[in-house]
Design a protein around this motif. Structure first.
Motif, PDB file in Angstrom:
ATOM      1  N   THR A 196      21.673 -48.593  21.480  1.00  0.00           N
ATOM      2  CA  THR A 196      20.491 -48.470  20.631  1.00  0.00           C
ATOM      3  C   THR A 196      20.736 -47.378  19.602  1.00  0.00           C
ATOM      4  O   THR A 196      21.649 -46.557  19.759  1.00  0.00           O
ATOM      5  N   ALA A 254      19.773 -43.998  17.684  1.00  0.00           N
ATOM      6  CA  ALA A 254      19.054 -42.766  18.019  1.00  0.00           C
ATOM      7  C   ALA A 254      17.797 -42.577  17.176  1.00  0.00           C
ATOM      8  O   ALA A 254      16.814 -41.993  17.633  1.00  0.00           O
ATOM      9  N   GLY A 264      15.802 -44.863  16.242  1.00  0.00           N
ATOM     10  CA  GLY A 264      14.797 -45.879  16.543  1.00  0.00           C
ATOM     11  C   GLY A 264      14.863 -47.116  15.684  1.00  0.00           C
ATOM     12  O   GLY A 264      14.076 -48.051  15.869  1.00  0.00           O
ATOM     13  N   THR A 315       7.148 -46.291  24.795  1.00  0.00           N
ATOM     14  CA  THR A 315       8.412 -47.013  24.682  1.00  0.00           C
ATOM     15  C   THR A 315       8.208 -48.214  23.777  1.00  0.00           C
ATOM     16  O   THR A 315       7.093 -48.477  23.307  1.00  0.00           O
ATOM     17  N   ARG A 365      13.567 -44.524  33.503  1.00  0.00           N
ATOM     18  CA  ARG A 365      14.621 -44.082  32.577  1.00  0.00           C
ATOM     19  C   ARG A 365      14.761 -45.055  31.411  1.00  0.00           C
ATOM     20  O   ARG A 365      14.965 -44.645  30.271  1.00  0.00           O
ATOM     21  N   SER A 424      12.372 -44.633  28.562  1.00  0.00           N
ATOM     22  CA  SER A 424      12.452 -43.391  27.794  1.00  0.00           C
ATOM     23  C   SER A 424      12.990 -43.603  26.378  1.00  0.00           C
ATOM     24  O   SER A 424      12.978 -42.685  25.566  1.00  0.00           O
ATOM     25  N   LYS A 425      13.476 -44.834  26.075  1.00  0.00           N
ATOM     26  CA  LYS A 425      13.962 -45.098  24.727  1.00  0.00           C
ATOM     27  C   LYS A 425      13.468 -46.458  24.243  1.00  0.00           C
ATOM     28  O   LYS A 425      13.163 -47.348  25.042  1.00  0.00           O
ATOM     29  N   LYS A 426      13.390 -46.594  22.940  1.00  0.00           N
ATOM     30  CA  LYS A 426      12.889 -47.827  22.342  1.00  0.00           C
ATOM     31  C   LYS A 426      14.034 -48.815  22.156  1.00  0.00           C
ATOM     32  O   LYS A 426      15.042 -48.497  21.526  1.00  0.00           O
TER      33      LYS A 426
END
Length: 330
Positions: A119, A121, A123, A200, A288, A291-293
């Motif tokens: 992914t 960073a 977004g 998220t 976990r 925690s990110k898109k």
């Protein structure tokens, strides 16, 4: 023309079967239980009983088939024995690809996942070249899918395996009978408005668009090349709000802090390990992952395959309508 498919009773697979039947293919499907499969698949299909580790069943299913779609996978957020998932997703894929080569299958579409990709960073939507490694894979499922895709890629390079790889994002729509983890979130939001949400995001695509993308990959895809089959990038809050509007519910109101999410994940895992629950709502891995898109772009598939996708709101609308028809909203 004969085509073999694994995962025919899954969300994407069952919709692909409808498309293939409409195209006039004779469909052979590897299934564990013929009676259960017949309830989930209404189209004319020749069912072969077996699993991905059964050589005899694979040989029977592949016999006289020109094409192969491999969609089957053990997809669970919680698994007490990760090795069982590896046996199915990795070693089962290896065996199936070997048998397809022996059977002289002319073209293969292997269903990977966007979860094996990296992914960005910042977004922004990532593409098929977003780098990742097995150490980046958070859960046993993601690790198994990463390794299974590597098996296919290596066999394309070393053995001439005629495979095209598709990386679906998050399918939403009719036919989600189990339902999938995302389908469960949509179903719950349809019931109560999705009042609590995590910070998220994910890429949401109508399941029928993803299924049609598989056919396009068979017809136009380049051997050994990846194609993301996705849709709209949405925050989880937006997905819940979209669902709530459709069912006239209040909508999301409270963002769950990460410490609370980790506490829920830890508790869910402990209860599952103790045998007190079977499928925890949250696990440490799922927290976990949240925690990110997970935003992605389908530009390559659009340009090279002619892939298109409808707005995510149509996918959610169709999913909710189907859930209502199946009386799953009660």
């Amino acid at each position: 023309m004969n085509v073999m498919i694994t995962g025919a009773t899954g969300l994407i697979g069952s919709r692909l079967v409808r498309i293939l039947a409409g195209q006039g293919f004779h469909i052979k499907a590897l299934v564990r239980d013929k009676k259960r499969a017949a309830k989930l698949v209404s189209e004319p299909v020749e069912f072969i009983t077996g699993d991905l580790n059964n050589e005899v069943a694979l040989e029977e299913a592949l016999r006289d088939c020109k094409y192969l779609f491999h969609l089957a996978a053990d997809y669970r957020l919680w698994v007490p024995d990760p090795e069982s998932m590896t046996r199915t997703n990795v070693e089962g894929t290896r065996l199936l690809m070997q048998k397809a080569l022996e059977a002289g299958v002319e073209r293969i579409v292997y269903t990977s996942s966007v979860c094996v990709l990296g992914t960005n960073a910042d977004g922004s939507p990532a593409n098929e070249d977003a780098s990742s490694s097995v150490t980046d894979m958070i859960s046993p499922y993601k690790k198994s899918k990463f390794l299974a895709e590597k098996v296919v890629m290596d066999m394309v390079r070393d053995e001439g395996l005629p495979a095209v790889i598709v990386n679906p994002s998050t399918p939403v729509g009719p036919g989600d009978s189990r339902p999938t983890p995302t389908g469960t979130m949509v179903l719950n939001a349809a019931r109560d408005g999705g009042m609590f949400y995590a910070d998220t995001g994910l890429n949401v695509a109508h399941v029928d668009d993803i299924a049609h993308g598989h056919l396009l990959a068979l017809q136009k895809g380049k051997i050994g090349r990846r194609y993301i089959l996705g849709g709209d990038n949405l925050s989880l809050k937006d997905l819940f709000a979209m669902t709530a509007r459709i069912t006239h519910k209040p909508g999301p109101k409270f963002k769950v802090p990460q410490p609370v999410m980790y506490s829920a994940g830890f508790t869910g895992e402990m209860l599952a390990r103790l045998g007190l629950i079977k499928n925890p709502v949250a696990t440490m891995d799922s927290v976990r992952m949240a925690s990110k898109k997970m935003y992605y772009s389908s530009d390559r598939a659009e340009k090279e395959l002619g892939y298109t996708h409808r707005p995510a709101t149509e996918a959610v609308q169709d999913a909710v309508c189907w859930f209502k028809e199946q009386r799953m909203l009660n």
